[in-house]
Design an enzyme around this catalytic site. Sequence first.
Site, PDB file in Angstrom:
ATOM      1  N   CYS A 142     -11.602  51.835 -23.960  1.00 58.19           N
ATOM      2  CA  CYS A 142     -10.678  52.113 -22.737  1.00 58.19           C
ATOM      3  C   CYS A 142      -9.616  50.913 -22.837  1.00 58.19           C
ATOM      4  O   CYS A 142      -8.523  51.219 -23.649  1.00 58.19           O
ATOM      5  CB  CYS A 142     -11.558  51.450 -21.381  1.00 58.19           C
ATOM      6  N   ARG A 168      -7.104  55.768  -9.329  1.00 58.13           N
ATOM      7  CA  ARG A 168      -7.644  55.533 -10.754  1.00 58.13           C
ATOM      8  C   ARG A 168      -8.353  56.759 -11.135  1.00 58.13           C
ATOM      9  O   ARG A 168      -8.821  57.452 -10.304  1.00 58.13           O
ATOM     10  CB  ARG A 168      -8.646  54.256 -10.611  1.00 58.13           C
ATOM     11  N   HIS A 208     -17.059  54.172 -20.559  1.00 58.12           N
ATOM     12  CA  HIS A 208     -17.767  53.037 -20.441  1.00 58.12           C
ATOM     13  C   HIS A 208     -19.289  53.485 -20.338  1.00 58.12           C
ATOM     14  O   HIS A 208     -19.418  54.803 -20.476  1.00 58.12           O
ATOM     15  CB  HIS A 208     -17.429  52.122 -19.225  1.00 58.12           C
TER      16      HIS A 208
HETATM   17  N1  GLN Z   1      -6.971  48.113 -17.321  1.00 59.26           N
HETATM   18  C1  GLN Z   1      -6.863  49.143 -17.941  1.00 59.26           C
HETATM   19  C2  GLN Z   1      -6.700  50.364 -16.917  1.00 59.26           C
HETATM   20  O1  GLN Z   1      -7.029  50.319 -15.692  1.00 59.26           O
HETATM   21  C3  GLN Z   1      -8.072  49.238 -18.580  1.00 59.26           C
HETATM   22  C4  GLN Z   1      -9.455  49.491 -17.850  1.00 59.26           C
HETATM   23  C5  GLN Z   1     -10.597  49.321 -18.723  1.00 59.26           C
HETATM   24  O2  GLN Z   1     -10.879  48.842 -19.844  1.00 59.26           O
HETATM   25  N2  GLN Z   1     -11.636  49.906 -18.051  1.00 59.26           N
HETATM   26  O3  GLN Z   1      -6.448  51.419 -17.314  1.00 59.26           O
END
Ligand code: GLN
Length: 215
Positions: free
Chosen positions: A94, A129, A193
């Site tokens: 990520c 998101r 994740h």
């Molecule tokens: N901050 C980054 C995003 O929102 C990465 C998020 C993360 O590593 N989960 O894309």
Amino acid sequence: MKNIRIGHLYGNLMNTYGDNGNLLMLQHYAKEAGYQVETTIVSLGDDFLAEDFDLLFFGGGQDYEQKIVSQDLPRIRDEIASFIENDGVMLTICGGFQLLGQYYINAAGDRLEGMNILPHYTERQIDSRFIGDIEIYDEENDQTYYGFENHNGVTHLGSELKPLGRVIIGNGNNGVDQTEGVHYKNTFGSYFHGPLLVRNEWLARHIVDLAIQNK
Ligand code: GLN
């Protein structure tokens, strides 16, 4: 016992959503193969020589931590670039995956410079998101990987890079072109994740095998 030395890049700052579980999986399979794992966090201002490590791990992070980390990266960038070019084994998740590329535009619209080692780049979504279960198919290895994604960033690989897999369920890099993550030499990037290696045993074993082969 023989050692596998893992460098955990910014492990005290970039460690969201249980990403550190990846380290437990690496430890588990390394032990099975007769190796002990020694993990060292390399963080802000720390001395770093890539040759001290058999495997580098760079996990995900929230925008706040990611900004601080991005400012420290130029210091260690060249070491990591030659590690990758010399077939070093690296796993990035990520936020770590984003910072391996050219840049990341965060949710607030700030541009965070990446290491620009691989040519992908990441832009933002406005008020949205990608959150949810994800499934991808890795054609090269005939494997399906399962995970969970949670990111604002939308990543574009460009024409040269290969993804880790093709999206079957979920969004992946950008929700449009069905790419997920990246695979270049022995370097892997993913938005999974969950953590990635806990749910995908084959990949965990594969990464450990690559690190052992390199020793
Ligand atoms: N901050 C980054 C995003 O929102 C990465 C998020 C993360 O590593 N989960 O894309």
